[in-house]
Design an enzyme around this catalytic site. Sequence first.
Site, PDB file in Angstrom:
ATOM      1  CD  GLU A  56      -1.731   0.246   3.514  1.00  9.75           C
ATOM      2  OE1 GLU A  56      -2.387   1.288   3.533  1.00  9.75           O
ATOM      3  OE2 GLU A  56      -1.980  -0.717   4.265  1.00  9.75           O
ATOM      4  CB  SER A 106      -8.243   3.258   9.852  1.00 12.35           C
ATOM      5  OG  SER A 106      -9.072   2.966   8.773  1.00 12.35           O
ATOM      6  CB  SER A 117       1.445   5.117   7.215  1.00 12.87           C
ATOM      7  OG  SER A 117       1.090   3.842   7.630  1.00 12.87           O
ATOM      8  NE  ARG A 170       3.895   2.459   8.766  1.00 11.42           N
ATOM      9  CZ  ARG A 170       3.838   2.551  10.089  1.00 11.42           C
ATOM     10  NH1 ARG A 170       4.910   2.343  10.813  1.00 11.42           N
ATOM     11  NH2 ARG A 170       2.692   2.842  10.700  1.00 11.42           N
TER      12      ARG A 170
HETATM   13  N1  LIG Z   1     -17.622   8.712   4.386  1.00  7.36           N
HETATM   14  C1  LIG Z   1     -16.729   8.355   5.313  1.00  7.36           C
HETATM   15  N2  LIG Z   1     -16.943   7.271   6.095  1.00  7.36           N
HETATM   16  C2  LIG Z   1     -16.076   6.905   7.046  1.00  7.36           C
HETATM   17  N3  LIG Z   1     -14.930   7.576   7.294  1.00  7.36           N
HETATM   18  C3  LIG Z   1     -14.650   8.656   6.552  1.00  7.36           C
HETATM   19  C4  LIG Z   1     -15.527   9.095   5.519  1.00  7.36           C
HETATM   20  N4  LIG Z   1     -14.978  10.176   4.934  1.00  7.36           N
HETATM   21  C5  LIG Z   1     -13.817  10.423   5.558  1.00  7.36           C
HETATM   22  N5  LIG Z   1     -13.611   9.521   6.549  1.00  7.36           N
HETATM   23  C6  LIG Z   1     -12.423   9.521   7.413  1.00  7.36           C
HETATM   24  O1  LIG Z   1     -11.403   8.888   6.691  1.00  7.36           O
HETATM   25  C7  LIG Z   1     -10.815   7.840   7.451  1.00  7.36           C
HETATM   26  C8  LIG Z   1     -10.414   6.719   6.530  1.00  7.36           C
HETATM   27  O2  LIG Z   1      -9.465   7.241   5.631  1.00  7.36           O
HETATM   28  P1  LIG Z   1      -8.824   6.382   4.472  1.00  7.36           P
HETATM   29  O3  LIG Z   1      -7.707   7.187   3.928  1.00  7.36           O
HETATM   30  O4  LIG Z   1      -9.873   5.956   3.523  1.00  7.36           O
HETATM   31  O5  LIG Z   1      -8.248   5.165   5.306  1.00  7.36           O
HETATM   32  P2  LIG Z   1      -8.434   3.589   5.240  1.00  7.36           P
HETATM   33  O6  LIG Z   1      -7.624   3.193   4.055  1.00  7.36           O
HETATM   34  O7  LIG Z   1      -7.830   3.130   6.530  1.00  7.36           O
HETATM   35  O8  LIG Z   1      -9.868   3.257   5.118  1.00  7.36           O
HETATM   36  C9  LIG Z   1     -11.873   7.466   8.464  1.00  7.36           C
HETATM   37  O9  LIG Z   1     -11.297   6.906   9.619  1.00  7.36           O
HETATM   38  C10 LIG Z   1     -12.543   8.785   8.743  1.00  7.36           C
HETATM   39  O10 LIG Z   1     -11.827   9.530   9.698  1.00  7.36           O
HETATM   40  C1  LIG Z   2      -1.796  -0.506   9.577  1.00  6.43           C
HETATM   41  C2  LIG Z   2      -1.952   0.681   8.657  1.00  6.43           C
HETATM   42  C3  LIG Z   2      -0.769   0.777   7.705  1.00  6.43           C
HETATM   43  C4  LIG Z   2      -3.217   0.432   7.809  1.00  6.43           C
HETATM   44  O1  LIG Z   2      -3.462   1.532   6.943  1.00  6.43           O
HETATM   45  P1  LIG Z   2      -4.881   2.337   6.949  1.00  6.43           P
HETATM   46  O2  LIG Z   2      -5.948   1.357   6.554  1.00  6.43           O
HETATM   47  O3  LIG Z   2      -5.105   2.878   8.326  1.00  6.43           O
HETATM   48  O4  LIG Z   2      -4.717   3.442   5.942  1.00  6.43           O
HETATM   49  C5  LIG Z   2      -2.129   2.005   9.450  1.00  6.43           C
HETATM   50  O5  LIG Z   2      -3.324   1.992  10.121  1.00  6.43           O
HETATM   51  C6  LIG Z   2      -1.001   2.315  10.426  1.00  6.43           C
HETATM   52  O6  LIG Z   2       0.103   2.552  10.032  1.00  6.43           O
HETATM   53  N1  LIG Z   2      -1.334   2.364  11.730  1.00  6.43           N
HETATM   54  C7  LIG Z   2      -0.458   2.856  12.761  1.00  6.43           C
HETATM   55  C8  LIG Z   2       0.356   1.746  13.383  1.00  6.43           C
HETATM   56  C9  LIG Z   2       1.438   2.357  14.282  1.00  6.43           C
HETATM   57  O7  LIG Z   2       2.478   2.785  13.754  1.00  6.43           O
HETATM   58  O8  LIG Z   2       1.210   2.450  15.479  1.00  6.43           O
END
Ligand SMILES: Nc1ncnc2c1ncn2[C@@H]1O[C@H](COP(=O)(O)OP(=O)(O)O)[C@@H](O)[C@H]1O
Ligand SMILES: CC(C)(COP(=O)(O)O)[C@@H](O)C(=O)NCCC(=O)O
Length: 403
Positions: A172, A223, A226, A238
Amino acid sequence: MAPHSCKGCLHYIIAKRKKMSELENKPLPMEVEQNGLQNGSDPPSMPWFGMDIGGTLSKLVYFEPKDIMQGESEEIDILKNIRKYLTKNSSYGKSGHRDTHLQMDNVVLRGLVGTIHFIRFPTSAMKNFLNLANQKGMAKLVTTVSATGGGAFKFEEDFKREVNMKLAKYDELEALLKGLIFIDKNSPTECYYWSNPTDDTKCAKVNYDFSKPYPFLLVNIGSGVSILSVKSATECKRVSGTSLGGGTFLGLCCLLTGCNTFEEAISLAADGDHTHVDKLVKDIYGGDYAKFGLPGDLVASSFGQMNSRDRRSKVSRQDLARATLVTITNNIGSIARMCAMQHSLERVVFIGNFLRVNPIAMKLLAYAMDYWSNGSMKALFLEHEGYFGAVGCLLQYHDNIIR
Ligand SMILES: Nc1ncnc2c1ncn2[C@@H]1O[C@H](COP(=O)(O)OP(=O)(O)O)[C@@H](O)[C@H]1O
Ligand SMILES: CC(C)(COP(=O)(O)O)[C@@H](O)C(=O)NCCC(=O)O
């Protein structure tokens, strides 16, 4: 059916693959690739999709070439229907959305001119997505789609079982960087910063020339968070991360305010006042803590007022949402600043869907980076904030698959 003469076109690719496979009684090139063998010169996958299946949101980017799909076959009909469904709608099922404002036209991908569409849906709705893909005939196609994010691993079997689709998995963070470089090249107003971030009357988005980007710090707020140090298009490490990210903001907000969506959380935060919740330096010192340059208005303790029953009885949902947003954002800003210092980087690029419809967080980050670095660091932002990983996948042939 003879291969169509237009080399890049889908009809040509499908017809040629079929012909080759029939003649040689060999698996299709995409299957050869999946078995770890070298394939021929044809693209080994359906090149039109890239996916990033994240912890909260799944991002799907779809490249719609201008000039494809002449001719007749069941596969072409299915693909035409999928194309029509994706491009004529901007919402799909209960929770899928196309971000039409991000659409990129006249992009050249592998010699074809076309449009990139940006679609997202909650990862928790993956079952519905797979059902929908099935309804649209996806299972009848022999397809491999490039995918990244944790979900590319977690849902790999479901894709195979439900829609007969193989996922070619990519790292990723590598996909993120590839996508970012590509989008920035193709979108002249992609990168920007916030001028006068603390003054609402003067604050504005200003275009930033990111044509010579290296080195920079990349902070992906999904979520979780990174943090990458990027030295060149191929040198990226990273360097840090934190579990206090966008997912934490949304989770805490739901708990504290009873809200149910990110949009609701942001709209509550827009009307709240975090100083009703946080303990400021002036609440402790009566003013600035001058000796160490800590202004009175600085948060000394996030949520530090909430030990008082009286204070708790007076805060609103809006105040709690705002304080949650400020807490999470400032913490990310602070970690990012330390990483930038440690790696001697002046430009810090913030991406990820946490920044979606979230000018409050962007302005806070802009201010914090500038203030705490005495103006030596700059917070930069990108318009396609959460889609870079998916775009990185769209660009991939299957050369870096994680098996
Ligand atoms: N429509 C939505 N639903 C849920 N979360 C959202 C939304 N729009 C923005 N977010 C925010 O974006 C974050 C997820 O970001 P994203 O870059 O897509 O990460 P991931 O790849 O971990 O899903 C959520 O934790 C929330 O803070
Ligand atoms: C595990 C992840 C790479 C997953 O990516 P995400 O879905 O959050 O975009 C990310 O959530 C992360 O780097 N978390 C923090 C872990 C840490 O360094 O404590």
